[in-house]
Design a protein around this motif. Structure first.
Motif, PDB file in Angstrom:
ATOM      1  N   ALA A  16       0.823  -1.206   0.000  1.00  5.62           N
ATOM      2  CA  ALA A  16       0.000   0.000   0.000  1.00  5.62           C
ATOM      3  C   ALA A  16       0.863   1.264   0.000  1.00  5.62           C
ATOM      4  CB  ALA A  16      -0.933  -0.005   1.201  1.00  5.62           C
ATOM      5  N   LEU A  17       1.983   1.231   0.724  1.00  3.80           N
ATOM      6  CA  LEU A  17       2.893   2.374   0.725  1.00  3.80           C
ATOM      7  C   LEU A  17       3.494   2.618  -0.655  1.00  3.80           C
ATOM      8  CD1 LEU A  17       4.786   1.879   4.101  1.00  3.80           C
ATOM      9  CD2 LEU A  17       3.387   3.824   3.474  1.00  3.80           C
ATOM     10  N   ILE A  18       3.839   1.556  -1.349  1.00  2.00           N
ATOM     11  CA  ILE A  18       4.394   1.694  -2.700  1.00  2.00           C
ATOM     12  C   ILE A  18       3.348   2.263  -3.651  1.00  2.00           C
ATOM     13  CG2 ILE A  18       5.263   0.377  -4.675  1.00  2.00           C
ATOM     14  CD1 ILE A  18       6.663  -1.452  -2.610  1.00  2.00           C
ATOM     15  N   MET A  19       2.101   1.792  -3.533  1.00  2.00           N
ATOM     16  CA  MET A  19       1.042   2.321  -4.392  1.00  2.00           C
ATOM     17  C   MET A  19       0.746   3.784  -4.061  1.00  2.00           C
ATOM     18  SD  MET A  19      -1.451  -0.990  -5.014  1.00  2.00           S
ATOM     19  CE  MET A  19      -2.486  -0.625  -3.655  1.00  2.00           C
ATOM     20  N   ASN A  20       0.810   4.157  -2.782  1.00  2.00           N
ATOM     21  CA  ASN A  20       0.626   5.560  -2.404  1.00  2.00           C
ATOM     22  C   ASN A  20       1.751   6.434  -2.937  1.00  2.00           C
ATOM     23  OD1 ASN A  20      -1.776   5.307  -0.994  1.00  2.00           O
ATOM     24  ND2 ASN A  20      -0.716   4.730   0.878  1.00  2.00           N
ATOM     25  N   LEU A  21       2.956   5.923  -2.895  1.00  2.00           N
ATOM     26  CA  LEU A  21       4.083   6.677  -3.429  1.00  2.00           C
ATOM     27  C   LEU A  21       3.945   6.888  -4.935  1.00  2.00           C
ATOM     28  CD1 LEU A  21       6.782   7.988  -2.657  1.00  2.00           C
ATOM     29  CD2 LEU A  21       7.876   5.818  -3.202  1.00  2.00           C
ATOM     30  N   ALA A  22       3.453   5.878  -5.630  1.00  2.00           N
ATOM     31  CA  ALA A  22       3.228   6.023  -7.069  1.00  2.00           C
ATOM     32  C   ALA A  22       2.167   7.075  -7.348  1.00  2.00           C
ATOM     33  CB  ALA A  22       2.814   4.677  -7.672  1.00  2.00           C
ATOM     34  N   ARG A  23       1.108   7.108  -6.540  1.00  2.00           N
ATOM     35  CA  ARG A  23       0.065   8.119  -6.715  1.00  2.00           C
ATOM     36  C   ARG A  23       0.589   9.502  -6.368  1.00  2.00           C
ATOM     37  NH1 ARG A  23      -3.574   9.210  -9.891  1.00  2.00           N
ATOM     38  NH2 ARG A  23      -4.397   7.127  -9.666  1.00  2.00           N
ATOM     39  N   LEU A  25       3.655  10.562  -6.771  1.00  2.00           N
ATOM     40  CA  LEU A  25       4.557  11.034  -7.820  1.00  2.00           C
ATOM     41  C   LEU A  25       3.843  11.293  -9.140  1.00  2.00           C
ATOM     42  CD1 LEU A  25       7.629   8.735  -7.125  1.00  2.00           C
ATOM     43  CD2 LEU A  25       7.319  11.132  -6.497  1.00  2.00           C
ATOM     44  N   THR A  26       2.794  10.532  -9.446  1.00  2.00           N
ATOM     45  CA  THR A  26       2.139  10.653 -10.747  1.00  2.00           C
ATOM     46  C   THR A  26       0.715  11.175 -10.655  1.00  2.00           C
ATOM     47  OG1 THR A  26       1.298   8.396 -10.677  1.00  2.00           O
ATOM     48  CG2 THR A  26       3.484   8.726 -11.660  1.00  2.00           C
ATOM     49  N   GLY A  27       0.354  11.765  -9.514  1.00  2.00           N
ATOM     50  CA  GLY A  27      -1.016  12.258  -9.368  1.00  2.00           C
ATOM     51  C   GLY A  27      -1.335  13.325 -10.407  1.00  2.00           C
ATOM     52  N   PRO A  28      -2.536  13.289 -10.962  1.00  2.00           N
ATOM     53  CA  PRO A  28      -2.848  14.260 -12.008  1.00  2.00           C
ATOM     54  C   PRO A  28      -2.943  15.706 -11.504  1.00  2.00           C
ATOM     55  CG  PRO A  28      -4.757  12.875 -11.540  1.00  2.00           C
ATOM     56  CD  PRO A  28      -3.616  12.339 -10.749  1.00  2.00           C
ATOM     57  N   ASP A  29      -3.396  15.913 -10.286  1.00  2.00           N
ATOM     58  CA  ASP A  29      -3.477  17.277  -9.773  1.00  2.00           C
ATOM     59  C   ASP A  29      -3.118  17.309  -8.291  1.00  2.00           C
ATOM     60  OD1 ASP A  29      -5.712  15.868  -9.142  1.00  2.00           O
ATOM     61  OD2 ASP A  29      -7.152  17.443  -9.613  1.00  2.00           O
ATOM     62  N   LEU A  30      -3.105  18.507  -7.730  1.00  2.00           N
ATOM     63  CA  LEU A  30      -2.630  18.697  -6.365  1.00  2.00           C
ATOM     64  C   LEU A  30      -3.496  18.035  -5.290  1.00  2.00           C
ATOM     65  CD1 LEU A  30      -0.280  19.986  -4.920  1.00  2.00           C
ATOM     66  CD2 LEU A  30      -1.610  22.075  -4.735  1.00  2.00           C
ATOM     67  N   PRO A  31      -4.832  18.077  -5.370  1.00  2.00           N
ATOM     68  CA  PRO A  31      -5.612  17.389  -4.332  1.00  2.00           C
ATOM     69  C   PRO A  31      -5.358  15.874  -4.271  1.00  2.00           C
ATOM     70  CG  PRO A  31      -7.015  18.940  -5.457  1.00  2.00           C
ATOM     71  CD  PRO A  31      -5.721  18.900  -6.200  1.00  2.00           C
ATOM     72  N   ASP A  32      -5.119  15.248  -5.415  1.00  2.00           N
ATOM     73  CA  ASP A  32      -4.785  13.825  -5.413  1.00  2.00           C
ATOM     74  C   ASP A  32      -3.461  13.568  -4.709  1.00  2.00           C
ATOM     75  OD1 ASP A  32      -7.048  12.948  -6.691  1.00  2.00           O
ATOM     76  OD2 ASP A  32      -6.167  13.134  -8.689  1.00  2.00           O
ATOM     77  N   THR A  39      -2.654   9.529   3.046  1.00  2.00           N
ATOM     78  CA  THR A  39      -2.750   8.076   3.145  1.00  2.00           C
ATOM     79  C   THR A  39      -1.377   7.452   3.395  1.00  2.00           C
ATOM     80  OG1 THR A  39      -4.551   8.228   1.551  1.00  2.00           O
ATOM     81  CG2 THR A  39      -3.726   6.058   2.019  1.00  2.00           C
ATOM     82  N   LEU A  40      -0.340   8.072   2.870  1.00  2.00           N
ATOM     83  CA  LEU A  40       1.020   7.569   3.074  1.00  2.00           C
ATOM     84  C   LEU A  40       1.417   7.627   4.547  1.00  2.00           C
ATOM     85  CD1 LEU A  40       3.394   6.648   1.172  1.00  2.00           C
ATOM     86  CD2 LEU A  40       4.262   8.950   1.425  1.00  2.00           C
ATOM     87  N   TYR A  41       1.120   8.723   5.202  1.00  2.00           N
ATOM     88  CA  TYR A  41       1.510   8.777   6.618  1.00  2.00           C
ATOM     89  C   TYR A  41       0.594   7.917   7.479  1.00  2.00           C
ATOM     90  CZ  TYR A  41      -1.895  12.169   8.491  1.00  2.00           C
ATOM     91  OH  TYR A  41      -3.023  12.792   8.919  1.00  2.00           O
ATOM     92  N   ILE A  42      -0.665   7.729   7.088  1.00  2.00           N
ATOM     93  CA  ILE A  42      -1.538   6.827   7.848  1.00  2.00           C
ATOM     94  C   ILE A  42      -1.044   5.382   7.729  1.00  2.00           C
ATOM     95  CG2 ILE A  42      -3.858   5.832   7.890  1.00  2.00           C
ATOM     96  CD1 ILE A  42      -4.912   8.632   7.304  1.00  2.00           C
ATOM     97  N   ASN A  43      -0.623   4.980   6.540  1.00  2.00           N
ATOM     98  CA  ASN A  43      -0.070   3.635   6.375  1.00  2.00           C
ATOM     99  C   ASN A  43       1.249   3.475   7.128  1.00  2.00           C
ATOM    100  OD1 ASN A  43      -2.152   2.602   4.842  1.00  2.00           O
ATOM    101  ND2 ASN A  43      -1.225   3.231   2.920  1.00  2.00           N
ATOM    102  N   SER A  44       2.041   4.518   7.169  1.00  2.00           N
ATOM    103  CA  SER A  44       3.296   4.417   7.919  1.00  2.00           C
ATOM    104  C   SER A  44       3.032   4.323   9.420  1.00  2.00           C
ATOM    105  CB  SER A  44       4.211   5.594   7.598  1.00  2.00           C
ATOM    106  OG  SER A  44       3.651   6.798   8.057  1.00  2.00           O
ATOM    107  N   ILE A  45       1.974   4.960   9.893  1.00  2.00           N
ATOM    108  CA  ILE A  45       1.588   4.815  11.301  1.00  2.00           C
ATOM    109  C   ILE A  45       1.226   3.365  11.588  1.00  2.00           C
ATOM    110  CG2 ILE A  45      -0.208   5.391  12.991  1.00  2.00           C
ATOM    111  CD1 ILE A  45      -0.223   8.204  11.772  1.00  2.00           C
TER     112      ILE A  45
END
Length: 89
Positions: A16-23, A25-32, A39-45
């Motif tokens: 899930a962390l890897i998929m969040n990192l991909a999103r 880096l490649t998110g289409p806009d700033l809110p994404d 979500t990345l910091y929640i998964n790291s918690i």
């Protein structure tokens, strides 16, 4: 049994962390990207809490709580900046 469960769930959270990192880096806009960072910091918690369960130490739980508080404040500040273009009024 608990050790195997912790290892399996840790692997799932790492995916899930890897998929969040991909999103992030490649998110289409700033809110994404902000949502991916949240979500990345929640998964790291979750990963830190699992490591604390594995080691049997309560110090990791305090670290996870600190990361949760800092993550909430940073997400709120980023959203305020996104809406108004200014953090401090």
């Amino acid at each position: 049994m608990l050790t195997t469960t912790i290892l399996i769930v840790s692997g799932m959270i790492c995916v899930a962390l890897i998929m969040n990192l991909a999103r992030l880096l490649t998110g289409p806009d700033l809110p994404d990207r902000i949502l991916a960072l949240d979500t990345l910091y929640i998964n790291s918690i979750g990963l830190i809490l699992l490591f604390g369960l594995h080691k049997g130490s309560i110090l990791y739980f305090e670290g996870a709580l600190l990361i949760a508080m800092l993550g909430f404040v940073s997400t709120a500040a980023l959203c305020k900046y996104l809406l108004r273009g200014d953090i401090i009024e």
